[in-house]
Scaffold this active site. Sequence first.
Site, PDB file in Angstrom:
ATOM      1  N   ASP A 184     -28.950  12.131  43.592  1.00 43.79           N
ATOM      2  CA  ASP A 184     -28.377  12.220  42.252  1.00 43.79           C
ATOM      3  C   ASP A 184     -26.922  11.757  42.081  1.00 43.79           C
ATOM      4  O   ASP A 184     -26.634  10.925  41.256  1.00 43.79           O
ATOM      5  CB  ASP A 184     -28.485  13.660  41.760  1.00 43.79           C
ATOM      6  CG  ASP A 184     -29.905  14.219  41.885  1.00 43.79           C
ATOM      7  OD1 ASP A 184     -30.774  13.522  42.437  1.00 43.79           O
ATOM      8  OD2 ASP A 184     -30.128  15.334  41.420  1.00 43.79           O
ATOM      9  N   GLU A 421     -30.888  23.325  51.770  1.00 44.65           N
ATOM     10  CA  GLU A 421     -31.142  22.057  51.081  1.00 44.65           C
ATOM     11  C   GLU A 421     -30.367  20.936  51.796  1.00 44.65           C
ATOM     12  O   GLU A 421     -30.901  19.859  52.022  1.00 44.65           O
ATOM     13  CB  GLU A 421     -30.668  22.224  49.632  1.00 44.65           C
ATOM     14  CG  GLU A 421     -31.042  21.114  48.704  1.00 44.65           C
ATOM     15  CD  GLU A 421     -30.505  21.374  47.290  1.00 44.65           C
ATOM     16  OE1 GLU A 421     -29.791  22.389  47.088  1.00 44.65           O
ATOM     17  OE2 GLU A 421     -30.789  20.553  46.405  1.00 44.65           O
TER      18      GLU A 421
END
Length: 470
Positions: A184, A421
């Site tokens: 992103d 993550e």
Amino acid sequence: MVHPPRRRLAEDELGEAAAGVLRTNDRGTMTVAAPRLYPHQWSWDAAFVAIGLAHLSVPRACVELDSLLAAQWRTGMIPHIVFADDASEYFPGPQWWRCAELTDAAPRRPATSGICQPAVHAIAVDRILEVARRHGGTDRDAAEAFVQRTWPALYAWHRWLVTTRAEASPGLVAIVHGWESGMDNSPRWDEPYAAVHVGPLPAYHRTDVSVVGDRAQRPEDAEYDRYLWLAGELRRLRYDDAAIARQSTFRVGDVFATAVLAVACDILAKLAPVARRPNDQAEQLRGWADRLRRAVVASTDPASGMARDHDLRAGRWLGTDTLAGFAPLLCGGLDQTSEQALLAELDGPRWCGAPGLVAAVPPSTRPGTAGYDARRYWRGPLWPHVVWLFGWAFEWRGYLYRAEQMRREGLRLVADGTFAEYYEPHTGEPLGSHAQSWTAAVSLDWLASRTATAGDRGQVAPDTGQPRPR
Ligand code: 2M8
């Protein structure tokens, strides 16, 4: 600075813990990407999750991708989020996207987002089949039937990407939103994002920062404004592919997504006989793979040898120091000398060999460069699923020793059992969400794959750099 030693679980404990994460995140027919931060199914996450699930239950692994494909758009696009039914706190949710209301291409149910993510799914299908064949019996039958029913959907997905996204020069797969890259807020997108002029947005509440707590681990507010503005732009264009190609303000040839699609086309072609599909479709896939591979090779910077993205709106190459530069190693196609040079760069002090890294794997952004931020999301941290992807590609391409290295270093990265993550490159601090599904999933695959390439250096087949026989 002295950091406390990291906890390191024994392998069986780590495997148990990883399986526990996937069980906890299982919502029946879909696995949420993370328990609180991402309470829905994400497209490329689901593929990695299915790979991990295959080691727990082959039928459940198949269901994961069946659920994702049930949300495929009529055009062939696989949406980047399939929303779970229960109202959960993720933002932006279905009310922001409003896909079913705006286009017939989107399914009425389940609700989805209106963009896509990297095409890793065929790789997952192939891995599930491989695991199932090792198990034999009903697992093998279930996986073969699964390949037969998913193949046409994956073919349609690849065809959509090739025909609507990779048609313009220089032939890279174009993304129309940074979220489509899966990376992103990577510095890769800074320049094209700077050209996106954000208009008026309704007031919104960022749920991500409340869940993560530390804002320094997530994209900045100004970046979020752009994400939402761009999603709004696609919504105003009613998700019409032709209109988006002409008018969207962000359109960038993504070299990493292109390399992934190239190799996924090869894999899908390899699976055609299992799926009993016509040979001409398999040939077409091989043709697409070659075309995409050539585009990846043509993107390489003559000076550094690293692959580059291409800003289609500005007509400019984007030479950023991110791991996407190693895209040719995923799909092949470089001449021997360039490939060896790129491998040496990967191993060298700027990347996997950077002083003090907690594991010898490529950081998302090169340490010490202008765009690098050790704790912020895709601007520096280490991401286990990307390490898995490089390891998988090395194995597929005949670099067995390198594949084993990635597996070993990947396991070193996730050894604390938090299944974060992403991780801080020098301290190994777990960042973002913990109990992230794809991290647990690739850990399970690494633990189970020991036998394929395992052992010390002496036992591992030498790197041939030749693809495995098709
Ligand atoms: C991250 O992206 C989502 C938006 O799609 C988010 O930040 O809300 C990315 O890391 C993406 O690659 C990943 O698929 C998703 C779920 O893990 O989270």
